[in-house]
Design a protein around this motif. Structure first.
Motif, PDB file in Angstrom:
ATOM      1  N   ASN A 277       1.424  -0.056  -4.421  1.00 42.57           N
ATOM      2  CA  ASN A 277       2.202   0.613  -5.436  1.00 42.57           C
ATOM      3  C   ASN A 277       1.549   0.841  -6.794  1.00 42.57           C
TER       4      ASN A 277
ATOM      5  N   GLN B 229      -0.148   4.226  -8.424  1.00 38.64           N
ATOM      6  CA  GLN B 229       0.064   4.448  -9.804  1.00 38.64           C
ATOM      7  C   GLN B 229      -1.172   4.834 -10.718  1.00 38.64           C
TER       8      GLN B 229
ATOM      9  N   ASP C 135      -2.164   8.439 -12.561  1.00 38.48           N
ATOM     10  CA  ASP C 135      -2.577   8.465 -13.693  1.00 38.48           C
ATOM     11  C   ASP C 135      -3.824   9.398 -14.182  1.00 38.48           C
TER      12      ASP C 135
ATOM     13  N   GLU D 139       2.803  12.574 -15.595  1.00 33.79           N
ATOM     14  CA  GLU D 139       3.677  11.664 -15.062  1.00 33.79           C
ATOM     15  C   GLU D 139       4.796  12.404 -14.491  1.00 33.79           C
TER      16      GLU D 139
ATOM     17  N   PHE E 212       8.408  11.643  -8.053  1.00 34.34           N
ATOM     18  CA  PHE E 212       7.192  10.464  -7.957  1.00 34.34           C
ATOM     19  C   PHE E 212       6.855  10.403  -6.496  1.00 34.34           C
TER      20      PHE E 212
ATOM     21  N   SER F 103       3.081  11.498  -5.113  1.00 34.87           N
ATOM     22  CA  SER F 103       2.225  10.502  -4.452  1.00 34.87           C
ATOM     23  C   SER F 103       1.736  11.173  -3.094  1.00 34.87           C
TER      24      SER F 103
END
Ligand code: BMA
Length: 844
Positions: A577, A581, A585, A590, A597, A601
């Motif tokens: 994870n 993330q 970034d 975001e 999310f 991904s």
């Protein structure tokens, strides 16, 4: 005199050994699926249920079948009980007398039970010992634990004890960095009795000694057993009218008879993209006095495969030559399709393999932490034209080397090599996954830090076991049983040199194959893919989450947070994870909520693997293969896969369908220059038109160029350079739209961003969807980044996760089944389509 007959065993029941009541069982199957069917355990894949059902592997389990034999069955000389797969430690009793004891999930077991059975009812009883209890003391006996980094022994309640290495059982059953720990027991492949008298053919190997388009020189190696000397006729026929007959005097006992024959002007088998994977259907019949006694069918393709490792300017090649053609391998690593193997149906395999074909792949690697797949997998690979890199089942661990273990493995290898050697798809046998580089015997400070855990006597013993198994035993089995297929001791590896040049290290890109994990595990930025291209990239990968629909199968709304217990339970890579993330970034804005999310991904994963694949293909023929990690999943989870447990395509699968096309344009930006390269796997030179437009996000054409180009066959060719000097002001508000056209049809389109996606100035693209003849057409008012279409019904789009430029009209086709339609020709119209793009997924 009758022919060989199969007697099936019906009506299975099972129970835990200490219990009294028998319950209905499914065979082939396993304890977990039988318990699930009786609601004794909850769905193992939901929430954290995995942890609550670890008791199952601590118990012994029994299976029983009552079967009837007739007078004519009893009249046969032989009644051979054949068990094609027992998982794993089992005692087998016929009418309460023990006939066999087994200790290897991968072997085929056979015993004559004639003297144990009677006319009328009989009982077959299989007693499975708990694989955990069976091996629990093994580390103590050995005096140390063997390394097995992926074995989730703690989850299984056995502390530090890594038992997976002692059992010849699918390694991933004990857990992996994408898989749960379910140490199953059960009868996982067919069980039957083969009844025969006088003579029985056990196996036929069609050995392809020499195959060209002029002639296929073949040899049928017929393995048979006769109860007495006998004059027989063996005939070999194919589906094209070819036949060949030989009269042979067989002796008593087991023997192999070689019957050479040849087929002139054979229709060759080609891998996906190069031609038809044509298959011959051979029937091999054995007659005595005109009566058919035994017959076998072999379906195979005629081809020659050469594993080429020639010294060259760059070091040493690593590629496959099919029928004389050097083929760039495009594909992925395959893992088992389920934690519970017998739930995988033919349709599941076919969906995976059809997905691979639709994605222009030509190779799958059956990775060494899973299983030697069932015949149906290889039959489908033969039919769809997918070559198979086949590992032996050893991965990321070190194994014992005592005689009993080695003898057991030898028989396992023989059984599986004999079972798989007739398939045209099998291109390479490989000893193991990552063990040579993890141990790194010849370089003290290389490897995964394993060697240092042992004293010098232990170190010596562990490496000796390795050496015997992978440098002696397995290559010897291949030499004896599958003469024409090459063997590679470990993936990755440079070469078998017995010195420091043996192990694959990232400094050595000049020979052997490479598992490149500096992006992801090593946290390097995506551009590192470009600088690390070896001769054959057999692994590299990047994780993503499955889509929301799939997450909902294991998590409830209340768990919808990255760090919730349930979400973490379905993320088996400790740093997973955090890495997703961190990389997100680096490249994206975001995400606006949890569902976004999840999807972002996937976009990120697709971007990562796209850059790797392009780097690999651009370096053809220096690099001649790219197999990303990993094709599929064994349960719903966050992982490196391109399609999830339910076979749903992630953005990555679409990206691969696009980037594995036979002819592609690669747009590569270095500082202020953009280089266009065309890579072609096509076997003829081609003439094409290349059109380049720089288009603003509002649809204004800033610059336009068109060139006529020649594309050499089977090569990577730099064709055009665009200079970006003086063009800086519009760079984050425009894109380069490039089109490659051959004979008026577009073979490739690339929309190149000059900046990272998060720097793009996005506005609401206002995407229009129109129904057209057999499909839909999309257009937009403002640049649409990563357009993503979804439907309520399950299905697949001809293209997805693409950028759309104002003024462009993109036709999309849809199919509910890739098995029916890998080319999207059936022209189904998707209902309830939802079209979104990056604009919908991020916060501003
Ligand atoms: C590779 C594989 C697997 C593993 C994957 C992701 O090296 O061989 O062992 O699942 O990495 O870490």
């Amino acid at each position: 005199m009758s022919t060989v007959r199969k007697i099936l065993l019906p009506n299975w029941q099972f129970k835990e050994a200490s219990e009294r009541t028998w319950k209905e069982a499914t065979v082939p199957g396993c304890v977990h699926t039988d318990l699930l069917a009786h609601n004794v355990i909850p769905d193992p894949f939901v929430g954290k249920n995995e942890l609550d059902i670890q008791w199952v592997d601590k118990k012994d389990w029994e299976y029983v079948s009552y079967f009837t034999l007739t007078e004519s069955d009893m009249a046969e000389e032989r009644l051979e009980l054949i068990l094609e797969g027992l998982d794993t430690y089992a005692d087998i009793y016929v009418n309460s007398k023990q006939v066999l004891s087994t200790d290897n999930m991968f072997r085929i077991w056979k015993v004559d039970i004639k003297s144990y059975v009677q006319e009328g009812e009989n009982m077959l009883h299989v007693y499975f010992h708990s694989p955990i209890a069976h091996d629990l003391n093994k580390p103590n006996e050995l005096g140390y634990n063997l390394p097995a980094d992926n074995d989730h022994s703690e989850d299984g309640g056995v502390g530090e004890k890594k038992l997976s290495v002692f059992a010849r059982k699918a390694p991933y059953h004990y857990g992996w960095d994408w898989g749960p720990r379910f140490v199953t027991s059960g009868i996982w492949r067919n069980v039957y009795i083969e009844a025969w008298s006088h003579v029985c053919m056990q196996d036929v190997f069609i050995e392809q000694s020499h195959v060209t388009k002029e002639i296929a020189k073949l040899k049928a190696n017929v393995e048979l057993e006769a109860s007495a000397p006998l004059a027989v006729t063996i005939s070999i026929a194919d589906n094209n009218g070819f036949s060949h007959e030989e009269r042979i005097q067989v002796k008593k006992g087991k023997q192999t008879i070689a019957i050479p024959f040849s087929i002139s002007k054979p229709q060759l088998w080609w891998s996906n993209g190069l031609g038809e994977p044509y298959l011959y259907h051979f029937s091999i019949d054995l007659f005595h006095n005109e009566t058919l006694k035994s017959s076998k069918k072999v379906k195979t393709g005629l081809r020659s495969i050469r594993f080429v490792r020639d010294h060259d300017q760059g070091g040493q090649s690593f590629h496959f030559e099919l029928n004389g053609v050097p083929v760039f391998m495009k594909g992925a690593n395959h893992i088992p399709n389920d934690s519970f193997l017998t739930r995988v149906e033919k349709e599941d395999y076919e969906h995976e393999i059809a997905s691979a074909k639709a994605s222009h792949m030509n190779m799958l690697r059956v990775w060494g932490g899973g299983i030697y797949e069932p015949n149906v997998f290889y039959e489908l690979c033969d039919e769809y034209g997918l070559l198979v890199w086949q590992d032996f089942m050893f991965a990321c661990s070190m194994y014992p080397g005592d005689k009993a273990f080695l003898d057991n493995v030898e028989q396992e290898a023989i059984d599986n090599v004999k079972r798989l050697r007739n398939y045209a798809c099998v291109a390479l046998w490989c000893g193991n996954n990552e063990m040579d580089s993890a141990w790194a015997e010849y370089v003290e400070d290389a490897g995964w830090g394993w060697k240092q855990r042992y004293n010098s006597a232990q170190r010596k013993a562990i490496w000796q076991a390795y050496d015997q198994l992978f440098h002696q035993l397995l290559p010897e089995v291949i030499r004896k049983y599958d003469t024409n297929t090459a063997y590679w001791p470990s993936s990755p590896m440079q070469d078998l040199t017995f010195n420091q040049d043996q192990h694959a290290t990232f400094a050595s890109l000049k020979k052997g194959d490479i598992h490149y994990w500096d992006v992801w595990h090593g946290q390097k930025p995506l551009k590192a893919y470009k600088a690390n291209v070896g001769r054959f990239m057999s692994e590299y990968g990047f994780q993503s989450f499955p889509e929301e629909r799939t997450v909902r199968k294991y998590a409830e709304e209340k768990d919808f947070a990255l760090e919730s217990d349930v979400m973490l339970h379905h993320q088996k890579n400790g740093s997973g994870n955090r890495l997703i993330q961190t990389y997100m970034d680096m490249y994206y804005k975001e995400p606006k909520d949890f569902a976004s999310f999840l999807h972002l991904s996937q976009i990120l994963q697709a971007k990562a693997i796209r850059s790797a694949v392009e780097a690999h293909r651009i370096h053809m023929p220096y690099c001649m293969g790219t197999l990303y990690w990993q094709m599929n999943d064994c349960w719903p989870v966050a992982s490196w896969s391109s399609m999830d447990y339910y076979g749903r395509w992630k953005s990555l699968q679409y990206e691969m369908k696009d980037r594995f096309k036979p002819t592609i344009l690669i747009v590569d930006q270095q500082a202020e220059q953009v280089m266009c390269t065309v890579v072609s796997d096509v076997q003829q030179d081609q003439l094409a038109n290349l059109t380049l437009q720089i288009v603003s996000c509002e649809g204004q054409i800033v610059l336009e160029e068109a060139v006529r180009i020649e594309i050499p066959k089977n090569a990577s060719t730099k064709i055009h350079l665009v200079d970006l000097k003086d063009k800086k002001d519009w760079i984050n508000n425009s894109v380069l739209a490039a089109k490659l056209e051959i004979d008026e049809s577009i073979v490739d389109e690339v929309t190149h961003l000059f900046v990272e996606p998060k720097q793009m100035q996005l506005q609401d693209p206002n995407i229009h969807v129109e129904v057209i003849e057999g499909g839909i057409e999309l257009s937009c008012d403002h640049f649409a980044m990563n357009v993503w279409m979804e439907t309520k019904e399950e299905g697949y789009f001809s293209s997805n996760n693409f950028h759309l430029v104002p003024g462009e009209r993109k036709q999309i086709y849809f199919t509910e089944s890739l098995i029916q339609d890998q080319r999207f020709e059936n022209k189904q119209i998707p209902r309830n389509i939802n079209v979104q793009s990056m604009y919908n997924f991020i916060t501003f």
